[in-house]
Enzyme design. Structure first.
Site: not given
Ligand code: FBP
Length: 547
Positions: A77, A141, A171-172, A200-201, A239, A246, A248, A422-423
């Site tokens: 990501g 990926r 990490d992976d 970003i996680d 409201y 996000m 994960r 935000g990514r």
């Molecule tokens: P990475 O772990 O590869 O850095 O991805 C982070 C992330 O933004 C997660 O927060 C989110 O769940 C996932 O990617 C979403 O993946 P995609 O971009 O494939 O929809």
């Protein structure tokens, strides 16, 4: 290409470097290292890259080095600052020898296997300095884990005379970088592999890696927007905003945003798991806060929800697992069931406990659980609209309480999911500087002949001058974990620590934030202006370092 005024001004920003990287460096080796756990197994699996020392760069004497060709891959990501890692590598290898070359593999690790690459020259690099996104070469990926992929990769690395490959990933991807480093070392191929910590996680961090890049910018972007929502919410006072973030499995993003904006509620998945809370417990917790605020006439508020929450609720975990197995085995039969009968059909097929949980879910969420599956047949948990699930269940509970006279207010909800927004934001000064330094450090690790290392820049809550640059053997961060039924060496994922200062600070304040309206409005990231406004690291990092 038309550029915004900020883009033009930002292109001229010179990222700050640690003092040691400003001139020639020498690598100072520390004591040998060992993995965080399972030392014997990891050592056996990585005979060539296990036990290496920590490296720190200090000012040294200039030496003439031969030109070197380096390859770079963006993996997974997007995260703000990736382009600065690449410009840091570029400037780093050019500073060592002007004839060095940088090649980018296109669209992630797949580009290495498919021999899809481009040379990254100075004009290209200059276009992307201090910009967000991974579009300079794209990301992907594809997992680099099979020997055939390593061999295909080696073919192109050899052809381009590439001395080292930098893998920018989570990490992976860094685990796989280490497996690749070990493979090339064992084969004596003369190709080094170095990793850089991205996501970003915020879940790739440990003693030697303070934070993964992109976490800072992404959290600041989300906090800006949540702050704006809070101000809107406090203006209209009608409201409750349910905001999924996000991240994960880990709740670092939700927690950091909570520390920045002081919402009425923030759920932390790791706490839900530790306390063995059921979905109903989480719903009751939120409903109680809504009801308490209603007593004071405050029928509004904000609820932050981490993306991975449902995976941490034991009953949901068990339901999802049974659904995965059932639908994998009965996909054909299920495809013939009429839409209007699907819910009853699923309820009739599940074990009684899981059927009861499934039956309690709102219609939309129940449908999502049976429809949105990844190529391996698993539910894509990140697609589950947890924000709607929770608000609908809170509404149902409040309706019951109203009938019983326990709730006197009104409840109307709005829903949001912040992730992609935000990514790819333009990196904050912190991420711009940190990423450039990570790239520059990677160049120096390569020049020093290192392989199986991750670029590390520490002490980042101090001014950049005082940052400490070096390398950490990736094997040092590994342990053995069960993945897809097999024990594998992997980098330990960092979830939120309930005994850590960021969570403790949140926990000490949450009652006050729940009852009162103590919203903070952080505003947008500032790129120019006083350092107190522009260069602040995350609250998570400051608290972790006792600042
Ligand atoms: P990475 O772990 O590869 O850095 O991805 C982070 C992330 O933004 C997660 O927060 C989110 O769940 C996932 O990617 C979403 O993946 P995609 O971009 O494939 O929809």
């Amino acid at each position: 290409m038309t550029k915004s005024a900020l883009q033009i001004a930002r292109a001229a920003y010179q990222p700050k470097l640690p003092k040691a990287l400003k001139g020639a460096v020498k690598a100072v080796a520390g004591a040998p290292t060992q993995s965080v756990a399972d030392q014997d197994e990891i050592k056996k699996l990585f005979p060539n890259t296990y036990g290496m020392p920590l490296i720190t760069f200090e000012p040294g004497d200039a030496v003439e080095l031969p030109a070197m060709n380096v390859g770079v891959i963006l993996s997974g990501g997007q995260a703000p600052g990736g382009h600065n890692v690449i410009s840091g590598i570029f400037d780093g290898i050019k500073s060592l020898n002007a004839d060095s070359k940088l090649y980018g593999f296109i669209l992630g690790p797949g580009g290495l296997v498919d021999h899809n690459y481009m040379e990254l020259t100075a004009p290209i690099i200059d276009e992307y300095r201090n910009t967000g996104g991974f579009d300079i070469i794209g990301s992907g990926r594809t997992k680099l884990e099979a020997v055939e992929q390593f061999e295909k990769g080696y073919e192109i690395l050899k052809k381009l005379d590439i001395k080292a490959l930098v893998i920018i990933g989570g990490d992976d991807s860094n685990t796989n970088a280490c497996v690749l480093a070990e493979y090339y070392a064992a084969k004596n191929y003369g190709v080094q592999v170095v990793g850089c910590p991205k996501t970003i996680d915020g879940d790739l961090k440990n003693e030697m890696i303070e934070t993964s890049f992109g976490f800072d910018t992404a959290c600041k972007v989300y906090s800006e927007v949540i702050g704006n929502i809070q101000r809107d919410c406090n203006s209209a006072r009608k409201y409750w905003h349910f905001i999924k973030l996000m991240g994960r499995s880990a709740s670092h993003i939700a927690l950091e945003c909570a520390l920045q904006v002081q919402p009425n509620v923030c759920i932390v998945s790791e706490e839900v798991e530790a306390k063995d809370m059921s979905l109903d417990d989480v719903v009751t917790y939120i409903a109680q806060i809504v009801a308490e605020r209603a007593k004071d006439g405050n029928n509004f508020g904000t609820v932050l929800i981490p993306e991975g929450l449902v995976e941490f609720i034991p009953a949901m975990k068990s339901l999802i697992s049974e659904l995965n197995d059932f639908l994998a085995a009965n996909a054909e039969e299920f495809s013939h069931i009429k839409k209007s009968h699907q819910r009853d059909y699923i309820i009739s097929k599940l074990s009684p406990a899981n059927a009861a949980v499934y039956a309690s879910l709102p219609e939309g969420v129940a449908r999502q659980l049976t429809l949105d599956r990844d190529p391996h047949g698993n539910v894509q948990v990140s697609l589950i609209e947890t924000e709607k699930l929770l608000s609908e269940m809170v509404a149902t509970k409040l309706a019951t309480w109203k009938a019983e006279g326990k709730f006197v207010g009104k409840f109307a909800a709005q829903h949001h999911f912040f992730g992609y927004e935000g990514r790819c934001a333009a990196p904050s000064n912190y991420d711009a500087d940190y990423c450039y330094s990570l790239g520059y450090t990677a160049a120096n690790l390569i020049a020093d002949g290192k392989t199986g290392y991750m670029s590390s820049v520490r002490n980042t809550t101090s001014p950049a001058e005082e940052w400490i640059a070096g390398g950490v053997p990736i094997t040092m961060m590994m342990n053995m974990e069960r993945r897809h039924g097999e024990m594998k060496p992997v980098i330990q994922k960092a979830l939120v620590r309930l005994d850590g200062a960021p969570f403790r600070t949140f926990a000490e304040n949450r009652e006050q934030w729940a009852k009162c309206t103590d919203f903070v409005y952080p505003g947008p990231i500032q790129y120019f202006g006083p350092s107190a406004v522009c260069d602040q690291p995350t609250k998570t990092l400051l608290l972790e370092q006792g600042k």
